[in-house]
Design an enzyme around this catalytic site. Structure first.
Site, PDB file in Angstrom:
ATOM      1  N   HIS A 127     -35.406  57.470  25.153  1.00 33.80           N
ATOM      2  CA  HIS A 127     -35.193  57.042  26.532  1.00 33.80           C
ATOM      3  C   HIS A 127     -36.519  57.000  27.280  1.00 33.80           C
ATOM      4  O   HIS A 127     -37.566  57.352  26.754  1.00 33.80           O
ATOM      5  CB  HIS A 127     -34.157  57.924  27.256  1.00 33.80           C
ATOM      6  CG  HIS A 127     -34.643  59.275  27.664  1.00 33.80           C
ATOM      7  ND1 HIS A 127     -33.984  60.072  28.565  1.00 33.80           N
ATOM      8  CD2 HIS A 127     -35.734  59.983  27.297  1.00 33.80           C
ATOM      9  CE1 HIS A 127     -34.628  61.200  28.728  1.00 33.80           C
ATOM     10  NE2 HIS A 127     -35.696  61.183  27.976  1.00 33.80           N
ATOM     11  N   CYS A 140     -42.089  61.752  31.099  1.00 32.08           N
ATOM     12  CA  CYS A 140     -40.838  61.052  30.767  1.00 32.08           C
ATOM     13  C   CYS A 140     -40.865  59.595  31.216  1.00 32.08           C
ATOM     14  O   CYS A 140     -39.989  58.814  30.844  1.00 32.08           O
ATOM     15  CB  CYS A 140     -39.651  61.772  31.380  1.00 32.08           C
ATOM     16  SG  CYS A 140     -39.272  63.299  30.528  1.00 32.08           S
ATOM     17  N   HIS A 163     -39.797  57.794  24.486  1.00 30.51           N
ATOM     18  CA  HIS A 163     -39.930  59.038  23.724  1.00 30.51           C
ATOM     19  C   HIS A 163     -38.517  59.471  23.353  1.00 30.51           C
ATOM     20  O   HIS A 163     -37.536  58.970  23.904  1.00 30.51           O
ATOM     21  CB  HIS A 163     -40.640  60.130  24.538  1.00 30.51           C
ATOM     22  CG  HIS A 163     -39.851  60.585  25.722  1.00 30.51           C
ATOM     23  ND1 HIS A 163     -39.841  59.895  26.908  1.00 30.51           N
ATOM     24  CD2 HIS A 163     -39.019  61.634  25.904  1.00 30.51           C
ATOM     25  CE1 HIS A 163     -39.048  60.515  27.770  1.00 30.51           C
ATOM     26  NE2 HIS A 163     -38.527  61.573  27.179  1.00 30.51           N
ATOM     27  N   HIS A 191     -35.466  62.548  21.967  1.00 33.45           N
ATOM     28  CA  HIS A 191     -34.992  63.934  21.977  1.00 33.45           C
ATOM     29  C   HIS A 191     -33.959  64.115  20.875  1.00 33.45           C
ATOM     30  O   HIS A 191     -33.240  63.178  20.535  1.00 33.45           O
ATOM     31  CB  HIS A 191     -34.313  64.275  23.308  1.00 33.45           C
ATOM     32  CG  HIS A 191     -35.232  64.258  24.476  1.00 33.45           C
ATOM     33  ND1 HIS A 191     -36.094  65.294  24.773  1.00 33.45           N
ATOM     34  CD2 HIS A 191     -35.441  63.324  25.439  1.00 33.45           C
ATOM     35  CE1 HIS A 191     -36.776  64.997  25.857  1.00 33.45           C
ATOM     36  NE2 HIS A 191     -36.407  63.795  26.288  1.00 33.45           N
ATOM     37  N   ASP A 244     -26.476  57.712  18.539  1.00 32.92           N
ATOM     38  CA  ASP A 244     -27.403  58.225  17.529  1.00 32.92           C
ATOM     39  C   ASP A 244     -28.376  57.135  17.062  1.00 32.92           C
ATOM     40  O   ASP A 244     -27.954  56.037  16.700  1.00 32.92           O
ATOM     41  CB  ASP A 244     -26.622  58.776  16.337  1.00 32.92           C
ATOM     42  CG  ASP A 244     -27.503  59.593  15.409  1.00 32.92           C
ATOM     43  OD1 ASP A 244     -28.452  60.243  15.898  1.00 32.92           O
ATOM     44  OD2 ASP A 244     -27.232  59.588  14.199  1.00 32.92           O
ATOM     45  N   HIS A 245     -29.661  57.464  17.118  1.00 34.63           N
ATOM     46  CA  HIS A 245     -30.745  56.536  16.756  1.00 34.63           C
ATOM     47  C   HIS A 245     -30.790  55.315  17.669  1.00 34.63           C
ATOM     48  O   HIS A 245     -31.243  54.238  17.266  1.00 34.63           O
ATOM     49  CB  HIS A 245     -30.660  56.099  15.283  1.00 34.63           C
ATOM     50  CG  HIS A 245     -31.030  57.184  14.321  1.00 34.63           C
ATOM     51  ND1 HIS A 245     -30.267  58.314  14.152  1.00 34.63           N
ATOM     52  CD2 HIS A 245     -32.087  57.323  13.497  1.00 34.63           C
ATOM     53  CE1 HIS A 245     -30.839  59.095  13.262  1.00 34.63           C
ATOM     54  NE2 HIS A 245     -31.950  58.531  12.843  1.00 34.63           N
ATOM     55  N   GLU A 304     -30.678  68.643  26.080  1.00 34.14           N
ATOM     56  CA  GLU A 304     -31.746  67.687  25.764  1.00 34.14           C
ATOM     57  C   GLU A 304     -32.829  68.397  24.943  1.00 34.14           C
ATOM     58  O   GLU A 304     -33.459  67.802  24.076  1.00 34.14           O
ATOM     59  CB  GLU A 304     -32.341  67.121  27.054  1.00 34.14           C
ATOM     60  CG  GLU A 304     -33.313  65.982  26.810  1.00 34.14           C
ATOM     61  CD  GLU A 304     -33.838  65.410  28.116  1.00 34.14           C
ATOM     62  OE1 GLU A 304     -33.322  64.365  28.537  1.00 34.14           O
ATOM     63  OE2 GLU A 304     -34.742  66.023  28.710  1.00 34.14           O
TER      64      GLU A 304
HETATM   65 NI    NI Z   1     -37.042  62.778  27.956  1.00 36.22          NI
END
Ligand code: NI
Length: 139
Positions: free
Chosen positions: A15, A34, A40, A42, A80-81, A128
């Site tokens: 995100h 962020c 990036h 998580h 996911d992914h 997160e």
């Molecule tokens: Ni983040």
């Protein structure tokens, strides 16, 4: 007597925190690292808690396999992914924060869980990171 049962799932996703209408400087000011334009990721941990009364016959509240399948179909397969800003229909137009994602997951799960399994969705908790999480009770 009411009992609470929790299923844990994990997924990873990318995100970026930014608002189009803000300058790069303001985004960086507010969101820090962020706001990185190149995204990036998580490793998220999701905790879904349902509540109800235990069956006399089985001693279970629910068949946890059923809950697992619902979470897989409605949440994990979509997240996911994936890129939370770009790929996820139920996050379109929303900030990709843990809070917003947690609330959206609650909304996505409520009907399938309550209709198909017949127990109440009590809460959704989304980590997160190990240290940062949000929790939603649907209020
Ligand atoms: Ni983040």
């Amino acid at each position: 007597m009411v009992v609470y049962v929790t299923r844990r799932e994990t997924f990873n996703a990318a995100h970026r925190m930014y608002r189009e209408e803000w300058s790069a400087e303001k985004n960086e000011d507010v969101f820090g690292k962020c706001a990185n334009p190149n995204w990036h990721g998580h490793n998220y941990t999701l905790l879904v808690t349902v509540k109800g009364e235990v069956s006399d016959a089985t001693g279970y509240l629910i068949d946890l396999k059923q809950l697992k399948v619902i979470i897989q179909d409605h949440i994990i397969e979509k997240l996911d992914h994936k890129n939370l800003n770009l790929d996820v229909d139920f996050m379109t137009g929303k900030m990709a924060t843990t809070e917003r994602l947690c609330m959206a997951i609650f909304t996505q799960l409520k009907t399938p869980i309550e209709r198909n399994i017949g127990v109440f969705l009590h809460s959704v908790r989304l980590h997160e990171t190990e240290n940062n999480s949000a929790e939603c009770f649907g209020e």
